[in-house]
Design a protein around this motif. Sequence first.
Motif, mmCIF file in Angstrom:
data_model
loop_
_atom_site.group_PDB
_atom_site.id
_atom_site.type_symbol
_atom_site.label_atom_id
_atom_site.label_comp_id
_atom_site.label_asym_id
_atom_site.label_seq_id
_atom_site.Cartn_x
_atom_site.Cartn_y
_atom_site.Cartn_z
ATOM 1 N N ARG A 74 -4.333 15.226 3.679
ATOM 2 C CA ARG A 74 -4.246 16.155 2.545
ATOM 3 C C ARG A 74 -2.845 16.145 1.936
ATOM 4 N NH1 ARG A 74 -7.276 19.721 6.263
ATOM 5 N NH2 ARG A 74 -9.411 19.768 5.529
ATOM 6 N N ARG A 75 -1.827 16.180 2.794
ATOM 7 C CA ARG A 75 -0.465 16.205 2.288
ATOM 8 C C ARG A 75 -0.057 14.844 1.731
ATOM 9 N NH1 ARG A 75 3.350 19.431 6.390
ATOM 10 N NH2 ARG A 75 4.794 19.204 4.666
ATOM 11 N N ILE A 76 -0.574 13.765 2.306
ATOM 12 C CA ILE A 76 -0.312 12.434 1.749
ATOM 13 C C ILE A 76 -0.928 12.324 0.361
ATOM 14 C CG2 ILE A 76 -0.807 9.964 2.010
ATOM 15 C CD1 ILE A 76 1.340 10.853 3.901
ATOM 16 N N THR A 77 -2.143 12.858 0.200
ATOM 17 C CA THR A 77 -2.793 12.845 -1.115
ATOM 18 C C THR A 77 -1.982 13.636 -2.128
ATOM 19 O OG1 THR A 77 -4.941 12.708 -0.019
ATOM 20 C CG2 THR A 77 -4.945 13.325 -2.333
ATOM 21 N N ALA A 78 -1.520 14.822 -1.734
ATOM 22 C CA ALA A 78 -0.719 15.636 -2.644
ATOM 23 C C ALA A 78 0.597 14.946 -2.980
ATOM 24 C CB ALA A 78 -0.454 17.002 -2.006
ATOM 25 N N MET A 84 0.841 -1.184 0.000
ATOM 26 C CA MET A 84 0.000 0.000 0.000
ATOM 27 C C MET A 84 0.882 1.241 0.000
ATOM 28 S SD MET A 84 -3.404 -1.002 2.010
ATOM 29 C CE MET A 84 -4.119 0.388 1.356
ATOM 30 N N GLU A 85 0.667 2.072 -0.976
ATOM 31 C CA GLU A 85 1.450 3.293 -1.099
ATOM 32 C C GLU A 85 1.145 4.281 0.020
ATOM 33 O OE1 GLU A 85 -0.312 2.043 -3.676
ATOM 34 O OE2 GLU A 85 1.265 1.325 -4.992
ATOM 35 N N VAL A 86 -0.084 4.244 0.535
ATOM 36 C CA VAL A 86 -0.473 5.174 1.600
ATOM 37 C C VAL A 86 0.312 4.864 2.868
ATOM 38 C CG1 VAL A 86 -2.363 5.981 3.034
ATOM 39 C CG2 VAL A 86 -2.758 5.526 0.628
ATOM 40 N N LYS A 87 0.427 3.585 3.217
ATOM 41 C CA LYS A 87 1.188 3.211 4.413
ATOM 42 C C LYS A 87 2.652 3.590 4.275
ATOM 43 C CE LYS A 87 -1.430 -0.654 6.302
ATOM 44 N NZ LYS A 87 -1.376 -2.072 6.683
ATOM 45 N N ASN A 90 -8.011 9.871 -4.789
ATOM 46 C CA ASN A 90 -8.935 10.839 -4.205
ATOM 47 C C ASN A 90 -8.579 11.044 -2.736
ATOM 48 O OD1 ASN A 90 -11.072 12.395 -3.475
ATOM 49 N ND2 ASN A 90 -12.645 11.031 -4.283
ATOM 50 N N HIS A 91 -8.777 12.256 -2.224
ATOM 51 C CA HIS A 91 -8.448 12.543 -0.836
ATOM 52 C C HIS A 91 -9.345 11.784 0.128
ATOM 53 C CE1 HIS A 91 -11.862 15.306 0.075
ATOM 54 N NE2 HIS A 91 -11.839 15.466 -1.237
ATOM 55 N N LYS A 92 -10.591 11.504 -0.292
ATOM 56 C CA LYS A 92 -11.493 10.739 0.572
ATOM 57 C C LYS A 92 -11.018 9.298 0.716
ATOM 58 C CE LYS A 92 -15.472 13.447 -0.835
ATOM 59 N NZ LYS A 92 -16.747 13.378 -1.558
ATOM 60 N N CYS A 93 -10.477 8.749 -0.348
ATOM 61 C CA CYS A 93 -9.954 7.385 -0.306
ATOM 62 C C CYS A 93 -8.753 7.313 0.632
ATOM 63 C CB CYS A 93 -9.563 6.951 -1.708
ATOM 64 S SG CYS A 93 -8.918 5.284 -1.796
ATOM 65 N N VAL A 94 -7.859 8.300 0.553
ATOM 66 C CA VAL A 94 -6.693 8.335 1.437
ATOM 67 C C VAL A 94 -7.139 8.509 2.879
ATOM 68 C CG1 VAL A 94 -4.604 9.619 2.023
ATOM 69 C CG2 VAL A 94 -5.174 9.192 -0.361
ATOM 70 N N GLN A 95 -8.101 9.366 3.110
ATOM 71 C CA GLN A 95 -8.601 9.588 4.464
ATOM 72 C C GLN A 95 -9.241 8.318 5.025
ATOM 73 O OE1 GLN A 95 -11.659 12.570 4.750
ATOM 74 N NE2 GLN A 95 -11.143 13.029 6.867
#
Length: 72
Positions: free
Chosen positions: A16-20, A1-4, A30-35
């Motif tokens: 927000r900064r992770i999404t950017a 997972m890229e988010v982790k 999408n920022h909602k998906c990251v959140q």
Amino acid sequence: MEVKQAVNEHKTYGYRRITAYLNNNGKHVNHKCVQRIMQKYSLQCTLFSKRKRKYNSYKGQVGHIAPNVLNG
């Protein structure tokens, strides 16, 4: 997972900064998906997760109360 991986790399980033960060590196999300992912795996930014105490200026009784000379 890229988010982790992004959260582990940048511990003070919020969703927000992770999404950017992901969008700038070619992963368009999408920022909602990251959140949602960050909430599901409880990936919080470590800098702002500690709650601060609410300001309270009450110090009790300051000084003395003058005697009531009108109704004495």
